[in-house]
Design an enzyme around this catalytic site. Structure first.
Site, PDB file in Angstrom:
ATOM      1  N   SER A 217       0.820  -1.042   0.150  1.00 48.16           N
ATOM      2  CA  SER A 217       0.001   0.148  -0.089  1.00 48.16           C
ATOM      3  C   SER A 217       0.759   1.185  -0.049  1.00 48.16           C
ATOM      4  O   SER A 217       1.879   1.455  -0.826  1.00 48.16           O
ATOM      5  CB  SER A 217      -0.954  -0.005   1.060  1.00 48.16           C
ATOM      6  N   ASP A 448      -9.044  -3.583  -6.265  1.00 48.31           N
ATOM      7  CA  ASP A 448      -8.598  -3.236  -5.113  1.00 48.31           C
ATOM      8  C   ASP A 448      -9.233  -1.812  -4.631  1.00 48.31           C
ATOM      9  O   ASP A 448      -9.217  -0.865  -5.662  1.00 48.31           O
ATOM     10  CB  ASP A 448      -7.037  -3.001  -5.051  1.00 48.31           C
ATOM     11  N   HIS A 476      -7.664  -5.552  -0.794  1.00 49.85           N
ATOM     12  CA  HIS A 476      -6.575  -4.648  -0.873  1.00 49.85           C
ATOM     13  C   HIS A 476      -5.218  -5.463  -0.846  1.00 49.85           C
ATOM     14  O   HIS A 476      -5.067  -6.248   0.154  1.00 49.85           O
ATOM     15  CB  HIS A 476      -6.447  -3.742   0.287  1.00 49.85           C
TER      16      HIS A 476
END
Length: 506
Positions: A217, A448, A476
């Protein structure tokens, strides 16, 4: 939200099962240091046993400001799960995202969940708390009572009204001032490039000539900027759930909210096939029903069993939290069913989990403060309330069901806070090329919600040595999510250096 929820959100269920096992690694070889930074690069880490069993913890020292290394120091907390395998490759540095995610907690609580047996056998798994985060020298803004009022206080005016925006300016100015007063100069030095420089120093003190890194991320931004600053030191980098570094802040938030909208639509489609769905009819009818439920939340003054009232902003946080993980969709259905019945208890619990709020009203960490501070430094925010409102309008168009609500506590908060921040932006959005870096794996998941797939495509295209690896599915990030094709591709790359000849389309 940008990406401050941990990429390893799903690890929470596995935390209680985890233990570690490792031994001390060989002594670190001598590493060359950039001129003037020798005392940082030449540190010897004094490891000590820590919890859980098999883990070793320590701290290292970094300058507050890498460009002025004599202006004061900070402490960075580190943890490792070492291997004694004769096939040991080196250290694998890990970051869970955020901004504000704790790499120490990721390794201590979830190393055996987010990494494979083969990876742990071949690497010392190392986590660190980035500057401002967790056990490292921290960012401080508000105490628990003030933070509760800041995050959960009921505004005097309806969310999204001109009077509401005027309220937010006063709130955000006070928050920004408290952060500056209570943190000091570190507040202006937790940008992504400062963290990337910390990573190169950690590489050296861990005894590695090249950096091996698994970043999730927002942690992909750390990795990309590292490759830009230190292309010659890039070993094997995996950037999972990538961020497009070339986008201006307003566009980043708008695209992300479209990602949450797509995830919510996928949830609704799945929900309608179950017996526990709070909606009926076809997809568009169910989305309209959801919109009516959300629009009426503030007027109904719904409360949780602890007496707190659900605001539109807190509803947005509660919606985003379970959308990160497809496995949380049944819990989202339960939350929405309870909202329809007038009970906001589960919604407040989801928001609390996202905000790291404990049942007693204290906070487990300062992730909200770090998220704000780092996002302010890593983006550009100008134009006053008119610019804030213009982007909110774009978000509503891109994400008509959930975008407005998620953005009340995210884009509106960030844009107004950052326009009143004590320190200027440190990063101008730009494409990162990193000429001369070894091949870098960029992972993207097709639906995502937090880091849309288009961002992974963009980062892989921008990096001169970027290699795109696609996971088809929901949720995610990609690695450690039960996709054998992804996990094998990543492990083969990290352990053996095998670079896919083409996107395996997992």
């Amino acid at each position: 939200m940008t990406t401050r929820t941990l990429a390893a959100l799903a690890t929470a269920a596995a935390v209680a099962l985890l233990t570690g096992c490792g031994i001390a690694a060989p002594p670190a070889p001598t590493m060359s240091a950039p001129a003037g930074l020798e005392r940082f690069y030449s540190q010897q880490i004094d490891w000590a046993d820590c919890e859980p069993e098999g883990m070793e913890c320590s701290t290292v020292t970094a300058p507050i400001d890498w460009s002025n290394p004599d202006d004061g120091d900070i402490s960075l907390a580190v943890v490792r799960l070492a291997t004694d395998s004769p096939t040991r490759v080196g250290s694998l540095l890990m970051n869970p995202g955020g901004p504000g995610g704790s790499g120490v907690e990721l390794v201590q609580q979830a190393a055996e969940f987010v990494t494979s047996d083969d990876l742990r056998d071949n690497f010392d798994i190392v986590g660190w708390d980035p500057r401002g985060v967790g056990q490292s020298t921290g960012v401080e803004c508000y105490g628990p009572a003030e933070m509760d009022e800041f995050l959960y206080g009921v505004p005097a005016n309806p969310a999204g009204s001109d009077a509401w925006y005027a309220e937010q300016v006063d709130r955000e100015k006070a928050f920004a001032a408290a952060c500056a007063t209570n943190t000091g100069p570190l507040l202006g030095q937790i940008d992504v490039e400062s963290n990337a420089r910390d990573m190169d120093m950690l590489r050296a003190v861990l005894g590695d000539s090249k950096l091996n890194y698994l970043g999730f991320s927002y942690g992909t931004s750390f990795g990309a900027h590292y490759a830009e600053l230190f292309p010659e030191n890039v070993g094997r980098l995996v950037l999972d759930g990538a961020i497009d570094p070339s986008l201006p802040s307003s566009e980043t938030f708008t695209v992300q909210m479209a990602g949450f909208e797509n995830a919510f639509r996928a949830y609704i489609a799945d929900c309608l096939s179950t017996t526990a769905c709070p909606f009926v009819g076809d997809l568009e009818a169910a989305l309209a029903q959801a919109g009516e439920l959300f629009a009426g939340v503030e007027a109904r003054a719904l409360k949780s069993d602890d007496g707190r009232q659900l605001t539109a902003s807190t509803l947005g946080t509660a919606l985003a939290y379970p959308l990160y993980d497809e496995g949380s969709w049944p819990a989202l259905s339960q939350m929405l069913t309870e909202l329809g019945a007038g009970d906001a208890t589960l919604a407040l619990q989801f928001a609390d989990a996202y905000n790291s709020r404990n049942d007693d009203g204290t906070y487990a960490d300062q992730s909200m403060a770090v998220y704000t501070a780092a996002t302010c430094l890593d983006g550009t925010y100008t134009g006053g309330l008119e610019a804030t409102k213009a982007t909110m309008a774009a978000i509503e168009a891109a994400a008509p069901t959930v975008g407005e609500y998620v953005s009340y506590g995210d884009w509106a908060h960030i844009d107004i806070a950052c326009q009143n921040w004590a320190y200027p932006s440190a990063i101008t959005p730009h494409a990162i090329v990193a000429d001369g870096a070894a091949p870098i794996l960029v992972l993207g998941t097709t639906n995502d919600p937090a880091t849309p797939y288009a961002w992974a495509q963009a980062m892989a295209d921008q990096l001169a040595s970027g290699v795109l690896v696609t996971r088809a599915g929901e949720g995610h990030t990609a690695y450690g999510q039960g996709n054998d094709c992804i996990d094998t591709t990543v492990d083969d790359y990290l352990i053996d250096g095998t670079v896919p000849k083409a996107d395996p389309l997992c």
